[in-house]
Design an enzyme around this catalytic site. Structure first.
Site, PDB file in Angstrom:
ATOM      1  N   MET A   1      -2.136  -7.286  -5.021  1.00 23.82           N
ATOM      2  CA  MET A   1      -0.950  -6.985  -4.224  1.00 23.82           C
ATOM      3  C   MET A   1      -1.961  -7.496  -2.678  1.00 23.82           C
ATOM      4  O   MET A   1      -0.550  -8.546  -2.342  1.00 23.82           O
ATOM      5  CB  MET A   1      -0.275  -5.809  -4.285  1.00 23.82           C
ATOM      6  CG  MET A   1       0.720  -5.765  -3.476  1.00 23.82           C
ATOM      7  SD  MET A   1       1.552  -4.247  -4.298  1.00 23.82           S
ATOM      8  CE  MET A   1       0.371  -2.483  -3.617  1.00 23.82           C
ATOM      9  N   CYS A   2      -2.634  -7.004  -1.977  1.00 26.80           N
ATOM     10  CA  CYS A   2      -3.213  -7.515  -1.115  1.00 26.80           C
ATOM     11  C   CYS A   2      -2.151  -7.128  -0.028  1.00 26.80           C
ATOM     12  O   CYS A   2      -0.590  -7.092  -0.145  1.00 26.80           O
ATOM     13  CB  CYS A   2      -3.441  -8.838  -0.708  1.00 26.80           C
ATOM     14  SG  CYS A   2      -5.084  -8.964  -1.694  1.00 26.80           S
ATOM     15  N   GLY A   3      -2.637  -6.500   1.398  1.00 27.55           N
ATOM     16  CA  GLY A   3      -2.002  -6.283   2.650  1.00 27.55           C
ATOM     17  C   GLY A   3      -2.480  -7.060   3.831  1.00 27.55           C
ATOM     18  O   GLY A   3      -3.261  -7.436   3.998  1.00 27.55           O
ATOM     19  N   ARG A  28      -1.338  -1.004  -0.704  1.00 25.04           N
ATOM     20  CA  ARG A  28      -1.579  -2.363  -1.092  1.00 25.04           C
ATOM     21  C   ARG A  28      -3.111  -3.386  -1.902  1.00 25.04           C
ATOM     22  O   ARG A  28      -3.062  -4.534  -2.301  1.00 25.04           O
ATOM     23  CB  ARG A  28      -1.132  -3.597  -0.296  1.00 25.04           C
ATOM     24  CG  ARG A  28       1.036  -2.918  -0.132  1.00 25.04           C
ATOM     25  CD  ARG A  28       1.381  -3.890   0.940  1.00 25.04           C
ATOM     26  NE  ARG A  28       0.939  -5.218   0.049  1.00 25.04           N
ATOM     27  CZ  ARG A  28       2.545  -5.663  -0.703  1.00 25.04           C
ATOM     28  NH1 ARG A  28       3.188  -4.619  -0.918  1.00 25.04           N
ATOM     29  NH2 ARG A  28       2.620  -7.189  -1.091  1.00 25.04           N
ATOM     30  N   ASN A  73      -6.133  -6.347   3.359  1.00 24.77           N
ATOM     31  CA  ASN A  73      -6.445  -5.144   2.597  1.00 24.77           C
ATOM     32  C   ASN A  73      -6.516  -6.370   0.940  1.00 24.77           C
ATOM     33  O   ASN A  73      -5.165  -6.387   0.471  1.00 24.77           O
ATOM     34  CB  ASN A  73      -5.602  -4.324   2.411  1.00 24.77           C
ATOM     35  CG  ASN A  73      -5.789  -3.245   2.951  1.00 24.77           C
ATOM     36  OD1 ASN A  73      -6.680  -2.925   4.467  1.00 24.77           O
ATOM     37  ND2 ASN A  73      -4.774  -2.660   3.973  1.00 24.77           N
TER      38      ASN A  73
END
Length: 233
Positions: A1-3, A28, A73
Protein backbone atom coordinates in the site's frame (compact mmCIF):
# COMPACT_ATOMS: atom_id res chain seq x y z
CA UNK A 1 0.00 0.00 0.00
CA UNK A 2 2.71 2.52 1.09
CA UNK A 3 2.37 6.07 2.39
CA UNK A 4 3.90 9.16 0.79
CA UNK A 5 4.31 12.69 2.13
CA UNK A 6 5.91 15.85 0.80
CA UNK A 7 6.28 19.46 1.97
CA UNK A 8 7.64 22.68 0.47
CA UNK A 9 8.25 25.17 3.29
CA UNK A 10 11.31 27.41 3.09
CA UNK A 11 11.04 28.66 6.69
CA UNK A 12 10.08 25.42 8.46
CA UNK A 13 11.75 22.26 9.73
CA UNK A 14 10.65 20.18 6.75
CA UNK A 15 12.26 16.96 7.99
CA UNK A 16 10.35 17.10 11.26
CA UNK A 17 7.07 17.88 9.47
CA UNK A 18 7.71 14.89 7.22
CA UNK A 19 8.45 12.69 10.24
CA UNK A 20 5.06 13.56 11.75
CA UNK A 21 3.37 13.07 8.38
CA UNK A 22 4.88 9.61 8.08
CA UNK A 23 3.91 8.83 11.66
CA UNK A 24 0.28 9.55 10.73
CA UNK A 25 0.63 7.32 7.66
CA UNK A 26 2.37 4.44 9.46
CA UNK A 27 -0.64 2.17 8.92
CA UNK A 28 0.08 2.25 5.17
CA UNK A 29 3.43 0.49 5.53
CA UNK A 30 5.62 -0.85 8.34
CA UNK A 31 8.60 -2.41 6.51
CA UNK A 32 10.77 0.66 5.98
CA UNK A 33 10.71 4.43 6.30
CA UNK A 34 12.72 7.23 4.76
CA UNK A 35 13.01 10.98 4.32
CA UNK A 36 14.81 12.95 1.60
CA UNK A 37 15.44 16.70 1.82
CA UNK A 38 16.62 19.29 -0.67
CA UNK A 39 18.77 22.20 0.52
CA UNK A 40 19.45 24.72 -2.25
CA UNK A 41 18.95 21.90 -4.76
CA UNK A 42 21.29 19.43 -3.00
CA UNK A 43 19.58 16.17 -2.06
CA UNK A 44 20.15 14.19 1.13
CA UNK A 45 18.25 11.00 2.00
CA UNK A 46 18.05 8.75 5.03
CA UNK A 47 16.11 5.48 4.89
CA UNK A 48 16.14 2.15 6.70
CA UNK A 49 14.09 -0.91 7.54
CA UNK A 50 11.70 -0.48 10.44
CA UNK A 51 9.01 1.85 11.72
CA UNK A 52 9.27 5.63 11.50
CA UNK A 53 10.06 5.91 15.21
CA UNK A 54 12.79 3.25 14.86
CA UNK A 55 14.47 4.78 11.81
CA UNK A 56 14.56 8.42 13.00
CA UNK A 57 15.66 10.15 16.18
CA UNK A 58 16.47 13.76 17.11
CA UNK A 59 20.05 13.52 15.87
CA UNK A 60 19.07 12.13 12.48
CA UNK A 61 16.25 14.61 11.98
CA UNK A 62 18.60 17.45 12.92
CA UNK A 63 20.94 16.46 10.10
CA UNK A 64 18.21 16.64 7.47
CA UNK A 65 17.98 20.32 6.60
CA UNK A 66 16.41 21.98 3.60
CA UNK A 67 13.47 23.85 2.15
CA UNK A 68 11.62 20.84 0.78
CA UNK A 69 11.26 17.20 1.84
CA UNK A 70 9.52 13.95 0.94
CA UNK A 71 8.91 10.84 3.00
CA UNK A 72 7.83 7.25 2.43
CA UNK A 73 6.52 4.30 4.44
CA UNK A 74 6.90 1.02 2.55
CA UNK A 75 4.68 -1.99 2.25
CA UNK A 76 6.46 -4.11 -0.35
CA UNK A 77 4.68 -5.18 -3.52
CA UNK A 78 7.13 -5.18 -6.43
CA UNK A 79 10.61 -5.81 -4.99
CA UNK A 80 11.50 -7.68 -1.82
CA UNK A 81 11.70 -6.21 1.67
CA UNK A 82 15.37 -5.24 1.81
CA UNK A 83 17.31 -2.05 2.47
CA UNK A 84 18.04 -1.39 -1.23
CA UNK A 85 14.32 -1.14 -1.93
CA UNK A 86 13.57 1.26 0.94
CA UNK A 87 12.41 4.68 -0.20
CA UNK A 88 12.73 7.52 -1.05
CA UNK A 89 15.06 6.25 -3.77
CA UNK A 90 17.70 8.66 -5.09
CA UNK A 91 18.62 8.41 -8.75
CA UNK A 92 21.63 10.28 -10.17
CA UNK A 93 20.93 10.58 -13.88
CA UNK A 94 22.47 12.24 -16.90
CA UNK A 95 20.08 15.20 -16.70
CA UNK A 96 19.40 15.61 -12.97
CA UNK A 97 19.21 13.94 -9.56
CA UNK A 98 15.79 12.78 -8.39
CA UNK A 99 14.54 11.52 -5.03
CA UNK A 100 11.23 9.69 -5.31
CA UNK A 101 8.63 7.93 -3.16
CA UNK A 102 6.04 5.73 -4.88
CA UNK A 103 2.74 4.20 -3.84
CA UNK A 104 1.44 1.75 -6.42
CA UNK A 105 2.40 -1.02 -8.81
CA UNK A 106 3.53 -0.87 -12.43
CA UNK A 107 2.64 -3.62 -14.89
CA UNK A 108 5.18 -2.84 -17.65
CA UNK A 109 8.26 -3.27 -15.45
CA UNK A 110 10.07 -5.69 -17.77
CA UNK A 111 9.75 -3.41 -20.78
CA UNK A 112 10.96 -0.34 -18.89
CA UNK A 113 13.86 -2.19 -17.26
CA UNK A 114 15.08 -3.56 -20.61
CA UNK A 115 14.84 -0.13 -22.22
CA UNK A 116 16.81 1.59 -19.47
CA UNK A 117 19.51 -1.07 -19.42
CA UNK A 118 19.91 -0.84 -23.19
CA UNK A 119 20.36 2.90 -22.75
CA UNK A 120 23.17 2.23 -20.26
CA UNK A 121 21.29 3.37 -17.17
CA UNK A 122 22.55 1.52 -14.06
CA UNK A 123 19.83 -0.04 -11.91
CA UNK A 124 20.51 -1.27 -8.40
CA UNK A 125 17.18 -2.46 -6.98
CA UNK A 126 14.31 -4.82 -7.79
CA UNK A 127 11.76 -2.05 -7.19
CA UNK A 128 9.58 -0.66 -9.97
CA UNK A 129 9.92 2.75 -8.29
CA UNK A 130 13.57 3.00 -9.36
CA UNK A 131 12.49 2.80 -12.99
CA UNK A 132 10.27 5.87 -12.61
CA UNK A 133 13.08 7.87 -11.01
CA UNK A 134 15.50 6.74 -13.73
CA UNK A 135 13.18 7.86 -16.52
CA UNK A 136 12.95 11.36 -15.03
CA UNK A 137 16.62 11.63 -14.06
CA UNK A 138 17.88 10.71 -17.53
CA UNK A 139 15.47 12.79 -19.62
CA UNK A 140 17.19 15.96 -20.92
CA UNK A 141 13.85 17.80 -21.21
CA UNK A 142 12.93 20.46 -18.61
CA UNK A 143 11.85 18.90 -15.31
CA UNK A 144 8.07 19.15 -15.71
CA UNK A 145 8.27 17.87 -19.28
CA UNK A 146 10.51 15.01 -18.15
CA UNK A 147 7.95 14.00 -15.51
CA UNK A 148 5.11 14.17 -18.03
CA UNK A 149 7.14 12.09 -20.48
CA UNK A 150 7.70 9.47 -17.78
CA UNK A 151 4.01 9.43 -16.91
CA UNK A 152 3.20 8.56 -20.53
CA UNK A 153 5.48 5.52 -20.30
CA UNK A 154 4.07 4.13 -17.06
CA UNK A 155 1.32 1.52 -16.99
CA UNK A 156 -0.37 0.67 -13.71
CA UNK A 157 -0.95 2.41 -10.42
CA UNK A 158 1.20 5.26 -9.13
CA UNK A 159 0.82 8.14 -6.72
CA UNK A 160 4.22 9.75 -6.37
CA UNK A 161 6.06 12.49 -4.51
CA UNK A 162 9.49 13.51 -5.76
CA UNK A 163 12.25 16.08 -5.25
CA UNK A 164 14.43 17.50 -7.99
CA UNK A 165 16.04 20.86 -8.75
CA UNK A 166 14.77 22.22 -5.42
CA UNK A 167 11.12 21.58 -6.30
CA UNK A 168 8.45 19.33 -4.82
CA UNK A 169 6.60 17.22 -7.39
CA UNK A 170 3.46 15.12 -7.08
CA UNK A 171 1.71 13.10 -9.77
CA UNK A 172 -0.92 10.41 -10.10
CA UNK A 173 -1.84 7.78 -12.68
CA UNK A 174 -4.76 8.58 -15.03
CA UNK A 175 -7.05 6.06 -13.34
CA UNK A 176 -6.42 7.47 -9.85
CA UNK A 177 -5.86 4.03 -8.36
CA UNK A 178 -3.96 5.31 -5.31
CA UNK A 179 -4.79 8.42 -3.23
CA UNK A 180 -2.87 11.69 -3.16
CA UNK A 181 -4.08 14.96 -1.62
CA UNK A 182 -2.86 18.56 -1.51
CA UNK A 183 -2.84 20.55 1.73
CA UNK A 184 -1.86 24.07 2.68
CA UNK A 185 0.05 25.08 5.80
CA UNK A 186 -0.40 28.87 5.75
CA UNK A 187 1.66 29.80 2.65
CA UNK A 188 3.35 26.40 2.35
CA UNK A 189 2.30 23.28 0.44
CA UNK A 190 1.91 19.69 1.59
CA UNK A 191 1.23 16.49 -0.40
CA UNK A 192 0.12 13.29 1.35
CA UNK A 193 -1.50 9.92 0.77
CA UNK A 194 -4.27 10.66 3.26
CA UNK A 195 -5.75 13.66 5.04
CA UNK A 196 -4.80 12.27 8.46
CA UNK A 197 -1.22 13.37 7.71
CA UNK A 198 -2.43 16.90 6.95
CA UNK A 199 -4.33 16.97 10.26
CA UNK A 200 -1.27 15.99 12.29
CA UNK A 201 0.95 18.74 10.82
CA UNK A 202 -1.79 21.39 10.98
CA UNK A 203 -2.39 21.71 7.24
CA UNK A 204 -5.79 22.30 5.64
CA UNK A 205 -7.05 20.09 2.85
CA UNK A 206 -7.15 21.93 -0.50
CA UNK A 207 -8.15 19.09 -2.83
CA UNK A 208 -7.13 15.74 -4.27
CA UNK A 209 -4.54 15.51 -7.02
CA UNK A 210 -6.66 14.69 -10.06
CA UNK A 211 -5.98 11.43 -11.90
CA UNK A 212 -3.31 12.09 -14.53
CA UNK A 213 -2.38 15.44 -12.95
CA UNK A 214 1.13 16.75 -12.28
CA UNK A 215 1.56 19.31 -9.48
CA UNK A 216 4.74 21.20 -8.60
CA UNK A 217 5.42 23.35 -5.53
CA UNK A 218 8.32 25.79 -5.63
CA UNK A 219 9.24 29.33 -4.65
CA UNK A 220 6.55 30.68 -6.98
CA UNK A 221 3.73 28.64 -5.42
CA UNK A 222 1.78 25.67 -6.73
CA UNK A 223 1.54 24.83 -10.43
CA UNK A 224 -0.76 22.14 -11.81
CA UNK A 225 -0.83 20.50 -15.25
CA UNK A 226 -3.17 17.83 -16.58
CA UNK A 227 -0.37 15.72 -18.03
CA UNK A 228 -2.54 12.73 -19.03
CA UNK A 229 -6.17 12.56 -20.05
CA UNK A 230 -8.44 10.64 -17.73
CA UNK A 231 -9.79 7.53 -19.46
CA UNK A 232 -13.47 6.78 -19.51
CA UNK A 233 -14.43 4.71 -16.51
Amino acid sequence: MCGVFGVYAAERDVARLTYFGLFALQHRGQESAGIAVSEQGRLTALRDLGLVSQVFDEQKLGGLRGQVAIGHNRYSTTGSSQWANAQPLVQHGRARTVALGHNGNLINVGELRDELREAGVPLGTTSDSELIAALIANDPAPLEDAVANAMRRLEGAYSIVALSEGRLIGFRDPHGFRPLVIGRLHEDWVFASETCALDLVGAELVREVAPGELVVADADGLHATQALEQPER
